[in-house]
Write a protein that holds these residues in place. Structure first.
Motif, PDB file in Angstrom:
ATOM      1  N   ARG A  43      47.443 -16.818 -66.821  1.00 60.40           N
ATOM      2  CA  ARG A  43      48.648 -17.058 -66.024  1.00 60.40           C
ATOM      3  C   ARG A  43      48.274 -17.686 -64.677  1.00 60.40           C
ATOM      4  NH1 ARG A  43      53.738 -14.232 -66.189  1.00 60.40           N
ATOM      5  NH2 ARG A  43      53.182 -14.054 -68.367  1.00 60.40           N
ATOM      6  N   GLU A 135      52.272 -12.441 -57.609  1.00 60.04           N
ATOM      7  CA  GLU A 135      53.355 -12.271 -58.593  1.00 60.04           C
ATOM      8  C   GLU A 135      52.912 -12.715 -59.981  1.00 60.04           C
ATOM      9  OE1 GLU A 135      56.494 -10.903 -58.655  1.00 60.04           O
ATOM     10  OE2 GLU A 135      55.928 -10.094 -56.698  1.00 60.04           O
ATOM     11  N   ASP A 139      53.033 -10.228 -63.048  1.00 57.86           N
ATOM     12  CA  ASP A 139      53.817 -10.556 -64.242  1.00 57.86           C
ATOM     13  C   ASP A 139      52.956 -10.543 -65.507  1.00 57.86           C
ATOM     14  OD1 ASP A 139      56.017 -10.833 -62.615  1.00 57.86           O
ATOM     15  OD2 ASP A 139      56.034 -13.020 -62.677  1.00 57.86           O
ATOM     16  N   GLU A 143      53.397  -7.815 -68.553  1.00 60.18           N
ATOM     17  CA  GLU A 143      53.686  -8.262 -69.915  1.00 60.18           C
ATOM     18  C   GLU A 143      52.678  -7.707 -70.910  1.00 60.18           C
ATOM     19  OE1 GLU A 143      53.312 -12.487 -72.097  1.00 60.18           O
ATOM     20  OE2 GLU A 143      54.616 -12.457 -70.352  1.00 60.18           O
ATOM     21  N   GLY A 163      58.932  -3.225 -60.639  1.00 61.52           N
ATOM     22  CA  GLY A 163      59.386  -4.538 -60.191  1.00 61.52           C
ATOM     23  C   GLY A 163      59.520  -4.660 -58.692  1.00 61.52           C
TER      24      GLY A 163
END
Length: 176
Positions: A43, A135, A139, A143, A163
């Motif tokens: 990512r 972030e 994330d 996931e 979150g």
């Protein structure tokens, strides 16, 4: 991905911390850690390229240097910390030096030693992009990491499960 959502059907589920009993817990934990960091690295690669215009390996060098309270690090130490050959590191440092993100200088007491430090430009870019980069990591881990592992990761990455946005001090590298 919310904690109660299932992973997409085309992807395998999160490796279990309990496992099948074939591997000892230490190896299962290590494999889970590798898988989670691999997901975060994947990512990050695109976000790093888009925001900082550097490779992932160059970004790791910037991160190491950003954590230095004063000055920089010797190239030998950077190579040790990243597990990279010094020849590859020399190329990466040159790539970071061209756009003015790092400086290189000889170490006074060792004519062969070279110290690398962040420039003010690099510090500014890291400050501006660190929230977005944090972030991306959050994330990716949210996931990948299953509910059973989420509590352990929370200690390392605040706000992963609920979150909660990262605060500026959490999202920003330490100031010089």
């Amino acid at each position: 991905m919310a904690a109660d959502q299932e992973p997409p059907s085309d992807r395998p589920g999160c490796p279990s911390a309990e496992g099948s009993g074939l591997l000892p817990g230490e190896l299962r934990a290590w494999m889970l850690l590798l898988a989670a960091t691999g997901a975060a690295e994947q990512r990050l690669r695109s976000v790093v390229k888009q925001t900082l215009d550097v490779s992932h390996d160059e970004f790791l060098i910037l991160c190491l240097l950003a954590e230095q309270p004063q000055g920089g690090l010797r190239m030998t130490r950077i190579a040790e910390l990243l597990g990279r050959p010094k020849t590859r590191l020399t190329y990466q440092i040159a790539c970071l030096q061209r756009p003015g993100l790092v400086t290189r200088r000889a170490v006074c007491d060792d004519r062969r030693g070279v110290e690398v430090a962040l420039t003010d430009k690099a510090r500014r870019l890291l400050r501006e992009s660190s929230g977005l980069l944090a972030e991306a990591v959050k994330d990716a881990l949210a996931e990948f990491v299953g509910p059973a592992q989420r509590a352990a990761v929370l200690g390392l990455l605040p706000g992963l499960a609920d979150g909660t946005p990262l605060t500026s001090s959490e999202a920003r590298p330490a100031a010089p």
